[in-house]
Design a protein around this motif. Structure first.
Motif, PDB file in Angstrom:
ATOM      1  N   GLU A  73       3.642 -12.264  -0.599  1.00  0.00           N
ATOM      2  CA  GLU A  73       2.275 -11.843  -0.372  1.00  0.00           C
ATOM      3  C   GLU A  73       2.658 -10.750   0.632  1.00  0.00           C
ATOM      4  O   GLU A  73       3.097 -11.148   1.879  1.00  0.00           O
ATOM      5  CB  GLU A  73       1.330 -12.934   0.248  1.00  0.00           C
ATOM      6  N   ASN A  74       1.812  -9.556   0.596  1.00  0.00           N
ATOM      7  CA  ASN A  74       2.034  -8.631   1.843  1.00  0.00           C
ATOM      8  C   ASN A  74       1.164  -8.995   2.730  1.00  0.00           C
ATOM      9  O   ASN A  74      -0.169  -8.949   2.780  1.00  0.00           O
ATOM     10  CB  ASN A  74       1.927  -7.264   1.030  1.00  0.00           C
ATOM     11  N   ILE A  75       1.528  -9.262   4.066  1.00  0.00           N
ATOM     12  CA  ILE A  75       0.886  -9.767   5.166  1.00  0.00           C
ATOM     13  C   ILE A  75      -0.098  -8.603   5.688  1.00  0.00           C
ATOM     14  O   ILE A  75      -1.010  -8.759   6.305  1.00  0.00           O
ATOM     15  CB  ILE A  75       1.372 -10.325   6.348  1.00  0.00           C
ATOM     16  N   PHE A  76       0.311  -7.304   5.442  1.00  0.00           N
ATOM     17  CA  PHE A  76      -0.675  -6.376   5.963  1.00  0.00           C
ATOM     18  C   PHE A  76      -1.676  -5.866   4.766  1.00  0.00           C
ATOM     19  O   PHE A  76      -2.392  -5.060   5.176  1.00  0.00           O
ATOM     20  CB  PHE A  76       0.293  -5.020   6.285  1.00  0.00           C
ATOM     21  N   ASP A  77      -2.057  -6.580   3.779  1.00  0.00           N
ATOM     22  CA  ASP A  77      -2.802  -6.223   2.829  1.00  0.00           C
ATOM     23  C   ASP A  77      -4.277  -6.633   3.422  1.00  0.00           C
ATOM     24  O   ASP A  77      -4.259  -7.757   3.998  1.00  0.00           O
ATOM     25  CB  ASP A  77      -2.626  -7.327   1.637  1.00  0.00           C
TER      26      ASP A  77
END
Ligand SMILES: Nc1ncnc2c1ncn2[C@@H]1O[C@H](COP(=O)(O)OP(=O)(O)O)[C@@H](O)[C@H]1O
Ligand SMILES: [Mg+2]
Lengths: 253, 282
Positions: A73-77
């Motif tokens: 999961e892209n944490i900056f999403d």
């Protein structure tokens, strides 16, 4: 050596105002290993570490671009819940900063925040993690004393227990022994070596000897750029890049 | 520095002593308890009961604090923790401006706006008749007057909490508000109390604006819509005018002494709290 990736950083850029502190960083952090980030002071080690739990963008005037994948999961999403990301990581800062409350409440703080109310359960958690950070024997008779009365070395172990109590997958340490005496430093290092069986550990240090004692994997930063990364035995013993060679010989520091 | 501290301590002591000397005539013929706790204020008959004025002061100040403290703390928390730097740059001078307004202007504003508002809207809303000149009018005006000092000190105090402590809480997955509530406020508590004390001492002595809107009736108030006659207003209204009445000046000087002692008393109480809080947290 084969590594399973835990955190995957892709083209990460961080700006403080107009100053570019991280330049296009791409690196994979291995699972259940100790990764050590080295490099001279001001090269962006702290910034990289704080990008992992997004403390970096809690400040005014910070711009981040690029991606950091954690469990796919892209944490900056913008859609991800930031508290959820942070719960997966325990942070040890350069100096211990106990919360303004008792020893017990420091460790119980995270679990309480995440909804555990049961007294017995909290008591069990506090005891378990104080033992895991080898502080229990020293404080078991004064759990309700203010945390600030502990020595620095004890405070740092308390901060470790506090971080572990939210059951993270990852431990982040920003020069976690730099404020401690040699004996306390050694105890913390010993903890790390034992904890890496269960946790992915990322430590920033500027002490090369510490890197040699702890590292499975090494990331070398210089002026915001990723110069070289790889298994410890490659980077610390036989680096490819001229810059890394000079740093390890102690020419640049 | 040391010398200055001793000097200012000495001044307080000398003032108290001077006031005590001058109030001895009345103390010689009346027991102190009667003066402090009698509700009968009839100077012409030689009856000087300060109780209505003491209660007037406590009511107005207490209600003012009850209004000011929550608002100021929320403002300070917003400014120190949430507001963008530019917002802070804008609000700081505004708050300073508020502090610089002379108290007569606050009083006028109270008479023109607050008093009619209470008379025509707020009191009728509760089914009460009030002229508007009341405890609540004095308290509102006073609350606004002590906003700047409390906000200023509280903002400084909140900003002095090391960011790393907040960071430690955030890193555990706490939200910003949880962090503020459990960590920042707690860490800042001694300073917050100091801020409130500063507001309190300013409020106790504040004369002009309160005198203009509180109604000045020498009776113990029984609700916030009753008029009150705080001690400073009593002194300012009468000293120098009614001195032909026997013992009147001695009584007023005793009132000043009482005011001084009350302020000192609250200062000491809050300092004791402050030390306790500091010990239990730090
Ligand atoms: N909050 C901040 N605001 C502005 N610049 C910062 C901030 N934090 C770090 N920097 C800058 O970013 C660069 C990298 O800093 P940092 O990540 O702390 O380096 P390191 O931990 O390797 O010493 C430095 O040049 C530093 O001056
Ligand atoms: Mg650093």
């Amino acid at each position: 050596m084969e590594f399973k990736t835990h955190i995957s950083v892709q083209n990460l850029d961080v700006f403080y105002g107009t100053e570019r502190a991280l330049k296009d960083i791409t690196v994979d952090i291995p699972d259940k290993k100790i990764t050590v980030i080295i490099g001279p002071s001001g090269c962006g080690k702290t910034t990289l570490l704080k990008s992992f739990n997004r403390l970096v963008d809690s400040m005014d005037e910070v711009k981040v671009s690029g991606k950091v994948f954690l469990d796919g999961e892209n944490i900056f999403d913008p859609k991800v819940e930031i508290t959820h990301i942070r719960k997966k990581m325990g942070l040890l800062s350069q100096k211990p900063f106990p919360l303004p409350m008792s020893i017990y409440d420091n460790v119980a703080y995270g679990p309480r925040i995440h909804g555990i109310r049961d007294k017995k359960e909290l008591g069990r958690i506090v005891e378990h993690y104080l033992k895991q950070s080898s502080l229990w024997d020293e404080v078991k008779d004064r759990l309700h004393a203010p945390a600030s009365r502990l020595s620095l070395g004890q405070q740092q172990r308390l901060c470790l227990a506090r971080g572990l109590a939210v059951e993270p997958e990852i431990i982040l340490g920003d020069e976690p022994t730099s404020a401690l005496d040699p004996k306390s430093s050694q105890r913390i290092e010993q903890r790390f070596l034992e904890l890496k069986r269960e946790y992915t550990i990322v430590i920033v240090t500027h002490i090369l000897r510490q890197a040699m004692r702890l590292a499975d994997y090494v990331v070398f930063l210089y002026l915001g750029e990723l110069i070289e990364h790889g298994p410890a035995e490659d980077i610390l013993v036989d680096p490819k890049e001229e810059m890394t060679k000079e740093y390890i010989k102690g020419i640049i520091s | 520095m040391m010398l200055l501290t001793i000097f200012s301590g000495l001044i307080v002591f000398l003032m108290a002593f001077g006031l005590y000397q001058r109030s001895r005539p009345i103390l010689a013929i009346k027991p102190l308890t009667e003066l402090l706790f009698s509700t009968s204020w009839h100077p012409l008959r030689g009856e000087f009961g300060f109780f209505p004025f003491i209660m007037g002061t406590l009511w107005v100040t207490g209600v003012a604090l009850a209004i000011a403290v929550p608002l100021c703390l929320l403002t300070a928390i917003y400014l120190s923790q949430y507001a963008h730097r530019r917002v802070r740059e804008w609000t700081n001078p505004l708050i300073d401006l508020l502090a610089g307004i002379p108290s007569v202007v606050y009083g006028m504003w109270g008479i023109l706006i607050i008093v009619p508002l209470i008379k025509n809207h707020i009191a009728p809303f509760f089914g009460i008749f009030s002229t508007g000149y009341s405890v609540i009018a004095g308290s509102i005006v006073l609350a606004i007057m002590i906003f700047p000092i409390i906000i200023h000190v509280a903002v400084e105090v909140f900003r002095s909490v090391p960011y790393e402590v907040s960071e430690a809480s955030l890193a555990l997955g706490a939200t910003k508000w949880q962090t503020v509530k459990h960590v920042v406020i707690r860490k800042a508590m001694p300073g917050v109390i100091a801020a409130i004390v500063l507001g309190l001492s300013r409020a106790f002595g504040e004369t002009m604006a309160v005198l203009m809107v509180a109604g000045n009736v020498a009776k113990v108030p029984s609700s916030v819509f009753d008029p009150a006659y705080p001690l400073p207003a009593l002194i300012a209204n009468n000293y120098g005018e009614m001195l032909s009445v026997p013992l009147y000046d001695s009584a007023l000087l005793l009132a000043s002494l009482v005011l001084l002692l009350v302020v000192l008393f609250f200062n000491i109480i809050s300092r004791v709290i402050l030390i306790r809080v500091e010990r239990s947290i730090q």
